[in-house]
Write an enzyme that holds these catalytic residues in place. Structure first.
Site, PDB file in Angstrom:
ATOM      1  N   GLU A  57      -1.386  -1.569  -4.611  1.00 53.01           N
ATOM      2  CA  GLU A  57      -2.582  -0.722  -4.664  1.00 53.01           C
ATOM      3  C   GLU A  57      -2.240   0.413  -5.618  1.00 53.01           C
ATOM      4  O   GLU A  57      -1.309   1.184  -5.179  1.00 53.01           O
ATOM      5  CB  GLU A  57      -3.119  -0.383  -3.361  1.00 53.01           C
ATOM      6  CG  GLU A  57      -4.487   0.347  -3.448  1.00 53.01           C
ATOM      7  CD  GLU A  57      -5.113   0.437  -2.164  1.00 53.01           C
ATOM      8  OE1 GLU A  57      -5.983  -0.518  -1.662  1.00 53.01           O
ATOM      9  OE2 GLU A  57      -4.672   1.430  -1.219  1.00 53.01           O
ATOM     10  N   ASP A 113      -2.115   1.085   7.281  1.00 50.86           N
ATOM     11  CA  ASP A 113      -1.506   1.019   6.049  1.00 50.86           C
ATOM     12  C   ASP A 113      -0.813  -0.500   5.759  1.00 50.86           C
ATOM     13  O   ASP A 113      -0.845  -1.088   4.671  1.00 50.86           O
ATOM     14  CB  ASP A 113      -0.169   1.610   6.065  1.00 50.86           C
ATOM     15  CG  ASP A 113      -0.437   3.095   6.192  1.00 50.86           C
ATOM     16  OD1 ASP A 113      -0.736   4.018   5.429  1.00 50.86           O
ATOM     17  OD2 ASP A 113      -0.178   3.704   7.681  1.00 50.86           O
ATOM     18  N   ASP A 169       0.731  -1.198  -0.030  1.00 57.74           N
ATOM     19  CA  ASP A 169       0.214  -0.098  -0.140  1.00 57.74           C
ATOM     20  C   ASP A 169       1.026   1.137   0.009  1.00 57.74           C
ATOM     21  O   ASP A 169       1.419   1.679   0.933  1.00 57.74           O
ATOM     22  CB  ASP A 169      -0.832  -0.127   1.055  1.00 57.74           C
ATOM     23  CG  ASP A 169      -1.769   1.250   1.227  1.00 57.74           C
ATOM     24  OD1 ASP A 169      -2.208   1.773   0.150  1.00 57.74           O
ATOM     25  OD2 ASP A 169      -2.284   1.574   2.534  1.00 57.74           O
TER      26      ASP A 169
END
Length: 172
Positions: free
Chosen positions: A67, A139, A7
């Site tokens: 992502e 996160d 992420d």
């Protein structure tokens, strides 16, 4: 297969490693790479690169999933995030991993069942899908969700391929 979910963020980059065997998932590790906002951009990018190299060396993932970046209204913030994302993808690819990308709605849909899921819902489902994952910063939880999304997609694609091969082979 060991999946490294990422992420990306310039201040905080979440990472999570999941082992996928068929449709079974096992939590391996998770964490967050933090950079100091007081440092120059270049130093922060080196910090992300070095931290990710350590994660890769320690856990030896076979694939990475990242992502996709959401574009902010603030162009400067989006550009800085893009730099961080580029370093993260470069580091994973230069370690020999294939790198898949997923929009956040696809990740949420794969983990929770809806692309409009809240962070708390994603975190709760990660704890259910990956016993032992425990409680992590958002996160890291988001990175685990990206890894789960990729593992599920890979398992589904493999199952479809086997089914198609067997139906073609069975027709002769």
């Amino acid at each position: 297969m060991l999946v490294l979910g990422l992420d990306p963020g310039l201040r905080h980059t979440g990472w999570g490693v999941v082992e996928a065997v068929g449709n079974r998932l096992r939590f391996v590790a998770a964490g967050v790479l933090d950079t100091d906002a007081q440092h120059d951009l270049a130093v922060r990018l080196v910090t992300l690169h070095a931290g990710l190299i350590e994660v890769v060396a320690k856990y030896q993932p076979t694939v990475a999933a990242v992502e996709e970046t959401v574009v902010n209204k603030n162009a400067a913030s989006s550009l800085k995030l893009g730099h961080a994302r580029g370093v993260i993808m470069f580091t994973a690819a230069s370690a020999g991993m294939s790198v898949a990308e997923y929009p956040s709605k696809t990740v949420k849909r794969a983990v929770v069942g809806t692309g409009a899921a809240e962070k708390e819902q994603v975190a709760a489902m990660i704890r259910i899908l990956l016993p032992g994952a425990g409680f992590y910063r958002s996160d890291a939880t988001d990175a685990l969700a990206v890894a789960v999304c990729h593992a599920n997609r890979t398992a589904t694609t493999a199952a479809i391929g086997r089914s198609m091969r067997s139906s073609i082979g069975g027709a002769t």
